[in-house]
Design a protein around this motif. Structure first.
Motif, short mmCIF file in Angstrom:
data_model
loop_
_atom_site.label_atom_id
_atom_site.label_comp_id
_atom_site.label_asym_id
_atom_site.label_seq_id
_atom_site.Cartn_x
_atom_site.Cartn_y
_atom_site.Cartn_z
N GLU A 19 0.85 -1.18 0.00
CA GLU A 19 0.00 0.00 0.00
C GLU A 19 0.90 1.24 0.00
O GLU A 19 1.53 1.55 1.02
N THR A 20 0.95 1.93 -1.14
CA THR A 20 1.73 3.16 -1.22
C THR A 20 1.31 3.94 -2.46
O THR A 20 0.95 3.36 -3.50
N ASP A 21 1.33 5.25 -2.36
CA ASP A 21 1.05 6.15 -3.49
C ASP A 21 2.34 6.71 -4.09
O ASP A 21 2.29 7.53 -5.01
N LEU A 22 3.47 6.28 -3.53
CA LEU A 22 4.75 6.84 -3.93
C LEU A 22 5.36 6.05 -5.08
O LEU A 22 5.38 4.80 -5.06
N ILE A 23 5.84 6.78 -6.09
CA ILE A 23 6.57 6.15 -7.19
C ILE A 23 8.07 6.17 -6.89
O ILE A 23 8.78 5.20 -7.13
N GLU A 24 8.52 7.27 -6.30
CA GLU A 24 9.90 7.40 -5.89
C GLU A 24 9.96 7.81 -4.42
O GLU A 24 9.19 8.66 -3.98
N CYS A 25 10.86 7.15 -3.73
CA CYS A 25 11.11 7.48 -2.32
C CYS A 25 12.60 7.26 -2.10
O CYS A 25 13.05 6.17 -1.70
N GLY A 70 -4.43 -15.30 7.45
CA GLY A 70 -3.25 -14.49 7.69
C GLY A 70 -2.96 -13.52 6.55
O GLY A 70 -3.27 -13.81 5.39
N TRP A 71 -2.38 -12.39 6.90
CA TRP A 71 -2.02 -11.40 5.89
C TRP A 71 -0.78 -10.63 6.33
O TRP A 71 -0.48 -10.53 7.52
N VAL A 72 -0.08 -10.08 5.32
CA VAL A 72 1.09 -9.24 5.55
C VAL A 72 0.95 -8.01 4.66
O VAL A 72 0.65 -8.14 3.47
N LYS A 73 1.14 -6.84 5.24
CA LYS A 73 1.01 -5.59 4.50
C LYS A 73 2.29 -4.77 4.61
O LYS A 73 2.91 -4.72 5.69
N LEU A 74 2.63 -4.11 3.48
CA LEU A 74 3.74 -3.16 3.46
C LEU A 74 3.14 -1.79 3.16
O LEU A 74 2.54 -1.60 2.08
N VAL A 75 3.28 -0.85 4.07
CA VAL A 75 2.72 0.49 3.92
C VAL A 75 3.88 1.48 3.92
O VAL A 75 4.60 1.60 4.92
N LEU A 76 4.05 2.20 2.78
CA LEU A 76 5.14 3.16 2.64
C LEU A 76 4.55 4.56 2.53
O LEU A 76 3.71 4.83 1.66
N LEU A 100 8.27 3.07 6.54
CA LEU A 100 7.83 1.78 6.02
C LEU A 100 7.31 0.95 7.19
O LEU A 100 8.04 0.69 8.14
N LYS A 101 6.04 0.54 7.09
CA LYS A 101 5.44 -0.31 8.12
C LYS A 101 5.24 -1.71 7.55
O LYS A 101 4.63 -1.88 6.50
N ILE A 102 5.78 -2.70 8.26
CA ILE A 102 5.61 -4.11 7.91
C ILE A 102 4.64 -4.70 8.93
O ILE A 102 4.98 -4.88 10.11
N MET A 103 3.42 -4.98 8.49
CA MET A 103 2.33 -5.34 9.40
C MET A 103 1.86 -6.77 9.14
O MET A 103 1.88 -7.24 7.99
N ASP A 104 1.45 -7.46 10.20
CA ASP A 104 0.87 -8.79 10.06
C ASP A 104 -0.16 -9.00 11.17
O ASP A 104 -0.20 -8.27 12.15
N SER A 121 3.20 -4.52 19.24
CA SER A 121 2.67 -5.89 19.11
C SER A 121 1.78 -6.21 20.29
O SER A 121 2.00 -5.72 21.41
N GLN A 122 0.77 -7.03 20.04
CA GLN A 122 -0.10 -7.55 21.07
C GLN A 122 -0.26 -9.04 20.85
O GLN A 122 -0.47 -9.48 19.71
N PRO A 123 -0.14 -9.87 21.88
CA PRO A 123 -0.29 -11.32 21.71
C PRO A 123 -1.64 -11.66 21.07
O PRO A 123 -2.69 -11.20 21.52
N GLY A 124 -1.58 -12.45 20.00
CA GLY A 124 -2.79 -12.88 19.32
C GLY A 124 -3.36 -11.88 18.34
O GLY A 124 -4.34 -12.19 17.64
N GLN A 125 -2.80 -10.67 18.26
CA GLN A 125 -3.35 -9.63 17.38
C GLN A 125 -2.38 -9.21 16.28
O GLN A 125 -2.75 -8.46 15.38
N GLY A 126 -1.15 -9.62 16.33
CA GLY A 126 -0.20 -9.29 15.28
C GLY A 126 0.84 -8.28 15.72
O GLY A 126 0.86 -7.85 16.88
N SER A 127 1.71 -7.94 14.76
CA SER A 127 2.83 -7.05 15.04
C SER A 127 2.99 -6.04 13.91
O SER A 127 2.57 -6.28 12.78
N THR A 128 3.60 -4.90 14.27
CA THR A 128 3.92 -3.86 13.30
C THR A 128 5.34 -3.38 13.53
O THR A 128 5.65 -2.86 14.61
N PHE A 129 6.21 -3.57 12.52
CA PHE A 129 7.57 -3.06 12.56
C PHE A 129 7.60 -1.78 11.71
O PHE A 129 7.27 -1.81 10.52
N THR A 130 7.99 -0.67 12.33
CA THR A 130 8.03 0.62 11.64
C THR A 130 9.48 1.04 11.44
O THR A 130 10.22 1.22 12.42
N ILE A 131 9.86 1.19 10.15
CA ILE A 131 11.22 1.61 9.79
C ILE A 131 11.16 3.07 9.35
O ILE A 131 10.41 3.42 8.42
#
Length: 686
Positions: free
Chosen positions: A568-574, A603-609, A618-622, A671-681
């Protein structure tokens, strides 16, 4: 009146005889208790005889009262010493106070039995030694009662409540009767007449206490032996005070026969007023307590014994989790707190709740305390124990710190104890309110700081051991790398041989078949090596301009397995500046971890830039299994600590944070147990 006295002591005789039968017919016989009940009945019978037989006087009953007091002393002493040794009878005989008490009792019995000896002492000292002796017996009995009650753990005092109440009331009445008799030089008959009824009222308390003593004895025997502490209160001071006042009043009366009675009454009144003022004045009590505590008694704590006890317990601990629980239990037991929590310092210098026991704090309260940076600074500067009881009564002491986050409504926080190692704050412990309200003195604070220093040393030693273990793991990892380099050299030698023979055999079809097989083998082996090394430390390379948007799209296509990766991103260049290969490795590793965690049907994994100010975010979410807050704080970024067993080396997250921080960025985890995690770079834009 004579009928009242007669029926008073007759009822006392009946009550204690029934108590004697009740104690004797029980399955578990308490022999000191049986002896005390029997001698109390004999003493009541002797009082009845003095009323009926003209040749038997009231003074003749004193010897039986002395024997009764001796039996009560034996009962109290046995119960007291059973708190530290199951063999109570033998321990009483070896106690330091047994010999002088036996000598005094023997002399008193001799004086009360032989009239000639009594007459000689009275002519010599002009004082009746029997009254003086019974005042001493009453004071000694009250002190023994207090020692028994206060040296019994709080959980077991219920068993002794009625016993201490009954015997304490008995000795308190004796103190009043004989101190007044000593003052006026003759037995106070109105008080003496009421003793029969008072003893009748005390007997039911002793009967209720007897069944409870059986349970107390079994629990005390099963518990670990402990040292009996001598507590000092106003009992001893009050006894000495009454003796001195009685002697002074007697001499005032002798000095002026005409005005002696009036002077004596005025003196007693003034003495009582002085006593009340002294005991109701907080300042006088505090000064007296400090003076007598420093000059007449030892410290309340044996610091050497406490230090050795904690050192022996620390030597038995095998893990950090055991150490954390031990720190909380040790400090709570020292001050009889009902619970507590341990805040440890992580690698970034932030404090987090590492362990808790009966610490009733909500997640919202913990989050507000986590954002409070002033407390560690204050503890480092002051290096003292924060006492919230003191804060409530003397708030000016803590003007330098805002403790309102800890003083919310219904807060149970009582103490905050810092743990220092070489003047550095390693941790602090929050203790909740004690089981019974109490105020700490300077000795309690010193002991808490001393024990805190020892516990901080244990934490520092644990950290040093952990660092040494990490270094050994790094050494092992380097050895593994050496073996892999050896394999690479073999592959390079094989490929070099193919290249060397290519010109000579390039028209030979068999050579091409062999070369293809060699290349296929080399590729497979190199892929295996790459899989092992892709999380390792790479060779240094220069940072270049990199399009982060293009990178994450390429990675998503190449690793679009299960679960699928959504970008998920609207950016062409970053554009950012970083080592492109290393950046790809870090992001790939985090994505693979997210896919591993979200291995479930939905299950799902999302990349949000996105862009935020001067940063690429950059958020790596699951929606995977998630992580505990304690795991994030303690283990997530610790090298070689993995939850994947042999499938991972445990350096992926550590390497990711190290790479991002070296590129002036930030890595945050939610992160919350049973709800997933989000790593933000967060990385700075070019």
């Amino acid at each position: 009146m004579e009928n009242f006295i007669y029926f008073s002591y007759l009822a006392s005789l009946a009550a204690y005889f029934i108590l004697f039968l009740f104690a004797s017919l029980r399955k578990n016989r308490n022999w000191p208790f049986i002896l005390a009940a029997l001698l109390s009945a004999i003493w009541s019978a002797s009082a009845l005889r003095s009323l009926q037989d003209n040749e038997f006087f009231l003074a003749d009953t004193l010897v039986f009262e002395t024997l009764r007091n001796t039996a009560l002393f034996l009962l109290l002493g046995t119960m007291l010493y059973k708190q530290q040794n199951a063999a109570g009878y033998q321990y009483v005989l070896r106690a330091k106070s047994t010999l002088p008490a036996t000598v005094i009792i023997f002399l008193t019995v001799s004086i009360e039995t032989f009239p000639d000896l009594l007459e000689f002492i009275q002519q010599t000292t002009r004082v009746d030694p029997r009254f003086f002796a019974h005042v001493v017996f009453a004071i000694f009995g009250l002190i023994l009662t207090e020692q028994l009650y206060r040296n019994t753990p709080l959980s077991l005092r219920w068993h002794l409540k009625f016993l201490c109440l009954g015997i304490g009331a008995l000795f308190a009445i004796d103190l009043i009767v004989y101190s007044k008799s000593l003052l006026y030089k003759h037995l106070d008959m109105p008080l003496w007449q009421s003793r029969g009824i008072i003893n009748v009222l005390i007997a039911p308390c002793l009967a209720l206490a007897l069944p409870r003593l059986d349970a107390l004895t079994s629990q005390a025997a099963s518990s670990a032996p402990r040292k009996t502490i001598f507590y000092t209160t106003i009992l001893f001071g009050c006894g000495v005070y009454l003796i001195l006042m009685s002697a002074t009043g007697f001499y005032l009366k002798q000095a002026n026969a005409e005005w002696g009675e009036s002077i004596q009454t005025i003196f007693i009144f003034l003495a009582i007023v002085l006593l009340v003022i002294s005991f109701t004045s907080g300042k006088i009590r505090a000064l007296a307590k400090v003076y007598f505590g420093k000059h007449f008694f030892h410290y309340s704590y044996d610091y050497r014994e406490e230090w050795l006890k904690i050192s022996q317990a620390l030597a038995k601990l095998e893990s950090l989790d055991e150490l954390k629980d031990f720190i909380i239990s040790t400090l709570t037991n020292l001050v009889e707190s009902s619970g507590g929590g341990l805040w440890l310092k992580n690698d970034q210098g932030h404090f987090f709740l590492a362990a808790a026991h009966n610490l009733h704090l909500t997640q919202q309260e913990l989050d507000s305390l986590k954002a409070e940076p002033h407390l560690p600074i204050y503890l480092t500067q002051k290096q003292w124990v924060i006492d919230f009881y003191e804060l409530a009564h003397a708030p000016e002491v803590y003007d330098d710190i805002d403790l309102s986050p800890w003083c919310y409504e219904d807060s149970e926080v009582w103490l905050i104890v810092p743990l220092f190692h070489l003047q550095h704050l390693e941790a602090f412990v929050v203790l909740t309110q004690p089981r019974a309200p109490r105020k700490l003195n300077w000795e309690d604070h010193d002991l808490l700081k001393t024990v805190g220093m020892q516990l901080a040393n244990a934490l520092a030693l644990n950290k040093a051991s952990e660092a040494l273990a990490n270094n050994k793991q790094f050494e092992t990892y380097h050895r593994l790398s050496a073996y892999l380099v050896h394999d690479l050299k073999n592959i390079a030698a094989q490929l070099s041989l193919v290249v060397k023979n290519a010109d000579k055999h390039k028209h030979n079809s068999d050579f091409f078949d062999d070369a293809i097989d060699t290349l296929n083998h080399a590729v497979n082996k190199m892929q295996h090596i790459v899989e092992q090394l892709k999380q390792g430390k790479p060779s240094p390379s220069a940072a270049i301009l990199t399009n982060l948007a293009a990178i994450i799209k390429n990675i998503a296509r190449q690793h679009n397995g299960t679960p699928a990766i959504e970008v998920e991103t609207d950016l062409i260049e970053c554009m950012i500046k970083a080592d492109q290969n290393k950046l790809i490795s870090v992001i790939t590793n985090l994505i693979q971890n997210a896919q591993d965690a979200a291995q479930k049907p939905d299950g799902w994994v999302k990349l949000v830039l996105t862009r935020q100010a001067d940063y690429a975010v950059l958020k790596i979410m699951d929606n995977g299994v998630g992580m505990e807050p304690s795991f994030i704080a303690e283990r997530l970024f610790k090298p070689f600590d993995t939850t994947k067993g042999n499938a991972g080396m445990g350096i992926g997250a550590y390497e990711a944070r190290d790479f991002i921080s070296k590129n002036a960025g930030q890595l945050e985890v939610e992160s919350q147990p049973g709800q997933g995690s989000t790593f933000t770079i967060k990385l700075p834009l070019v």
